[in-house]
Design a protein around this motif. Structure first.
Motif, PDB file in Angstrom:
ATOM      1  N   VAL A   1      46.823  31.761  25.447  1.00  0.00           N
ATOM      2  CA  VAL A   1      45.850  32.855  25.368  1.00  0.00           C
ATOM      3  C   VAL A   1      45.804  33.605  26.697  1.00  0.00           C
ATOM      4  CG1 VAL A   1      43.400  33.411  25.086  1.00  0.00           C
ATOM      5  CG2 VAL A   1      44.476  31.737  23.582  1.00  0.00           C
ATOM      6  N   ARG A   2      45.836  32.886  27.781  1.00  0.00           N
ATOM      7  CA  ARG A   2      45.808  33.500  29.122  1.00  0.00           C
ATOM      8  C   ARG A   2      47.028  34.399  29.347  1.00  0.00           C
ATOM      9  NH1 ARG A   2      43.351  31.725  34.451  1.00  0.00           N
ATOM     10  NH2 ARG A   2      42.162  30.123  33.417  1.00  0.00           N
ATOM     11  N   ARG A   3      48.193  33.934  28.878  1.00  0.00           N
ATOM     12  CA  ARG A   3      49.430  34.706  29.067  1.00  0.00           C
ATOM     13  C   ARG A   3      49.484  35.959  28.200  1.00  0.00           C
ATOM     14  NH1 ARG A   3      52.043  29.921  29.018  1.00  0.00           N
ATOM     15  NH2 ARG A   3      52.671  30.160  26.854  1.00  0.00           N
ATOM     16  N   HIS A   4      49.056  35.838  26.941  1.00  0.00           N
ATOM     17  CA  HIS A   4      49.256  36.920  25.979  1.00  0.00           C
ATOM     18  C   HIS A   4      48.000  37.709  25.631  1.00  0.00           C
ATOM     19  CE1 HIS A   4      53.354  35.647  25.268  1.00  0.00           C
ATOM     20  NE2 HIS A   4      52.929  34.409  25.156  1.00  0.00           N
ATOM     21  N   GLY A   5      46.835  37.208  26.008  1.00  0.00           N
ATOM     22  CA  GLY A   5      45.580  37.838  25.607  1.00  0.00           C
ATOM     23  C   GLY A   5      45.268  39.125  26.350  1.00  0.00           C
TER      24      GLY A   5
ATOM     25  N   CYS B   1      33.857  42.562  31.691  1.00  0.00           N
ATOM     26  CA  CYS B   1      32.600  43.020  31.120  1.00  0.00           C
ATOM     27  C   CYS B   1      31.540  41.937  31.314  1.00  0.00           C
ATOM     28  CB  CYS B   1      32.803  43.315  29.635  1.00  0.00           C
ATOM     29  SG  CYS B   1      31.492  44.264  28.918  1.00  0.00           S
ATOM     30  N   GLY B   2      30.320  42.353  31.554  1.00  0.00           N
ATOM     31  CA  GLY B   2      29.225  41.403  31.699  1.00  0.00           C
ATOM     32  C   GLY B   2      29.343  40.527  32.928  1.00  0.00           C
ATOM     33  N   GLY B   3      30.078  40.970  33.943  1.00  0.00           N
ATOM     34  CA  GLY B   3      30.222  40.204  35.175  1.00  0.00           C
ATOM     35  C   GLY B   3      31.249  39.096  35.120  1.00  0.00           C
ATOM     36  N   VAL B   4      31.995  39.005  34.021  1.00  0.00           N
ATOM     37  CA  VAL B   4      33.045  37.988  33.890  1.00  0.00           C
ATOM     38  C   VAL B   4      34.298  38.626  33.287  1.00  0.00           C
ATOM     39  CG1 VAL B   4      31.485  36.012  33.649  1.00  0.00           C
ATOM     40  CG2 VAL B   4      32.194  37.254  31.623  1.00  0.00           C
ATOM     41  N   LEU B   5      35.366  37.880  33.301  1.00  0.00           N
ATOM     42  CA  LEU B   5      36.611  38.328  32.683  1.00  0.00           C
ATOM     43  C   LEU B   5      36.744  37.636  31.333  1.00  0.00           C
ATOM     44  CD1 LEU B   5      39.427  39.672  32.703  1.00  0.00           C
ATOM     45  CD2 LEU B   5      40.250  37.659  33.921  1.00  0.00           C
ATOM     46  N   HIS B   6      36.863  38.421  30.274  1.00  0.00           N
ATOM     47  CA  HIS B   6      37.103  37.896  28.931  1.00  0.00           C
ATOM     48  C   HIS B   6      38.585  38.062  28.644  1.00  0.00           C
ATOM     49  CE1 HIS B   6      32.882  39.089  28.807  1.00  0.00           C
ATOM     50  NE2 HIS B   6      32.724  38.203  27.849  1.00  0.00           N
ATOM     51  N   ILE B   7      39.226  37.016  28.159  1.00  0.00           N
ATOM     52  CA  ILE B   7      40.615  37.112  27.704  1.00  0.00           C
ATOM     53  C   ILE B   7      40.593  36.820  26.211  1.00  0.00           C
ATOM     54  CG2 ILE B   7      42.968  36.294  27.937  1.00  0.00           C
ATOM     55  CD1 ILE B   7      42.312  35.434  30.773  1.00  0.00           C
ATOM     56  N   PHE B   8      40.876  37.851  25.418  1.00  0.00           N
ATOM     57  CA  PHE B   8      40.792  37.785  23.959  1.00  0.00           C
ATOM     58  C   PHE B   8      42.193  37.882  23.376  1.00  0.00           C
ATOM     59  CE2 PHE B   8      40.625  40.070  19.902  1.00  0.00           C
ATOM     60  CZ  PHE B   8      39.822  39.211  19.169  1.00  0.00           C
TER      61      PHE B   8
ATOM     62  N   THR C   1      38.867  33.310  22.592  1.00  0.00           N
ATOM     63  CA  THR C   1      38.417  34.029  23.782  1.00  0.00           C
ATOM     64  C   THR C   1      38.158  33.031  24.896  1.00  0.00           C
ATOM     65  OG1 THR C   1      37.348  35.682  22.393  1.00  0.00           O
ATOM     66  CG2 THR C   1      36.666  35.612  24.684  1.00  0.00           C
ATOM     67  N   LEU C   2      38.676  33.337  26.075  1.00  0.00           N
ATOM     68  CA  LEU C   2      38.392  32.550  27.271  1.00  0.00           C
ATOM     69  C   LEU C   2      37.491  33.379  28.168  1.00  0.00           C
ATOM     70  CD1 LEU C   2      41.996  31.323  28.212  1.00  0.00           C
ATOM     71  CD2 LEU C   2      40.289  30.108  26.867  1.00  0.00           C
ATOM     72  N   ILE C   3      36.470  32.773  28.732  1.00  0.00           N
ATOM     73  CA  ILE C   3      35.605  33.433  29.701  1.00  0.00           C
ATOM     74  C   ILE C   3      35.986  32.862  31.060  1.00  0.00           C
ATOM     75  CG2 ILE C   3      33.236  33.935  30.394  1.00  0.00           C
ATOM     76  CD1 ILE C   3      33.879  34.915  27.585  1.00  0.00           C
ATOM     77  N   ILE C   4      36.416  33.745  31.958  1.00  0.00           N
ATOM     78  CA  ILE C   4      36.943  33.345  33.254  1.00  0.00           C
ATOM     79  C   ILE C   4      35.984  33.774  34.363  1.00  0.00           C
ATOM     80  CG2 ILE C   4      38.928  33.543  34.826  1.00  0.00           C
ATOM     81  CD1 ILE C   4      39.715  32.333  32.166  1.00  0.00           C
ATOM     82  N   ASP C   5      35.798  32.911  35.347  1.00  0.00           N
ATOM     83  CA  ASP C   5      34.973  33.220  36.517  1.00  0.00           C
ATOM     84  C   ASP C   5      35.630  34.350  37.304  1.00  0.00           C
ATOM     85  OD1 ASP C   5      33.481  33.269  38.834  1.00  0.00           O
ATOM     86  OD2 ASP C   5      33.823  31.163  39.354  1.00  0.00           O
ATOM     87  N   PRO C   6      34.921  35.449  37.566  1.00  0.00           N
ATOM     88  CA  PRO C   6      35.537  36.588  38.264  1.00  0.00           C
ATOM     89  C   PRO C   6      35.861  36.291  39.724  1.00  0.00           C
ATOM     90  CG  PRO C   6      33.201  36.967  38.005  1.00  0.00           C
ATOM     91  CD  PRO C   6      33.530  35.703  37.244  1.00  0.00           C
ATOM     92  N   LEU C   7      35.174  35.344  40.330  1.00  0.00           N
ATOM     93  CA  LEU C   7      35.432  35.016  41.735  1.00  0.00           C
ATOM     94  C   LEU C   7      36.610  34.078  41.906  1.00  0.00           C
ATOM     95  CD1 LEU C   7      31.733  34.541  42.860  1.00  0.00           C
ATOM     96  CD2 LEU C   7      33.170  36.577  43.081  1.00  0.00           C
ATOM     97  N   ASN C   8      36.835  33.249  40.898  1.00  0.00           N
ATOM     98  CA  ASN C   8      37.924  32.281  40.934  1.00  0.00           C
ATOM     99  C   ASN C   8      38.695  32.410  39.622  1.00  0.00           C
ATOM    100  OD1 ASN C   8      39.613  30.112  41.082  1.00  0.00           O
ATOM    101  ND2 ASN C   8      38.024  28.568  41.197  1.00  0.00           N
ATOM    102  N   ASN C   9      39.704  33.252  39.586  1.00  0.00           N
ATOM    103  CA  ASN C   9      40.424  33.555  38.347  1.00  0.00           C
ATOM    104  C   ASN C   9      41.063  32.347  37.682  1.00  0.00           C
ATOM    105  OD1 ASN C   9      39.796  36.239  38.102  1.00  0.00           O
ATOM    106  ND2 ASN C   9      41.584  36.934  39.223  1.00  0.00           N
TER     107      ASN C   9
END
Length: 95
Positions: free
Chosen positions: A20-24, A29-36, A59-67
């Motif tokens: 998902v991380r590679r292809h999403g 948005c909302g202060g975080v990174l969404h990978i859909f 969907t993965l929700i990723i910390d914006p400070l620590n990718n």
């Protein structure tokens, strides 16, 4: 810790999360990174594989400070609509 628990509860393994991380599609948005991972994001060569097809809507929700850190993960094929409706983080701060 939360992400590991949620991923286990939702049947999302480490390899699946990496796919998902590679292809999403990445959406800040909302202060975080969404990978859909939508249907169109899955490469044509992988679309016949049932293990890959079941990842559609993940969907993965990723910390914006620590990718590298996943906050949580879930499956919802309609998630892209709700992600796009979220208010922008900087708009909430100034409002």
């Amino acid at each position: 810790m939360h992400a590991i628990t949620r991923m286990a509860q939702r049947g999302i393994g480490r390899e699946e999360a990496e796919y998902v991380r590679r292809h999403g599609r990445r959406i800040h948005c909302g202060g975080v990174l969404h990978i859909f991972l939508g249907k169109k994001d899955i490469p044509a060569t992988d679309r016949r594989d049932p293990c890959i097809r079941k990842l559609e809507g993940t969907t993965l929700i990723i910390d914006p400070l620590n990718n590298a850190e996943v906050i949580t993960a879930y499956r919802n094929k309609q998630a892209l609509k709700s992600i796009r409706r979220k208010t922008k983080y900087y708009q909430r701060l100034s409002g």
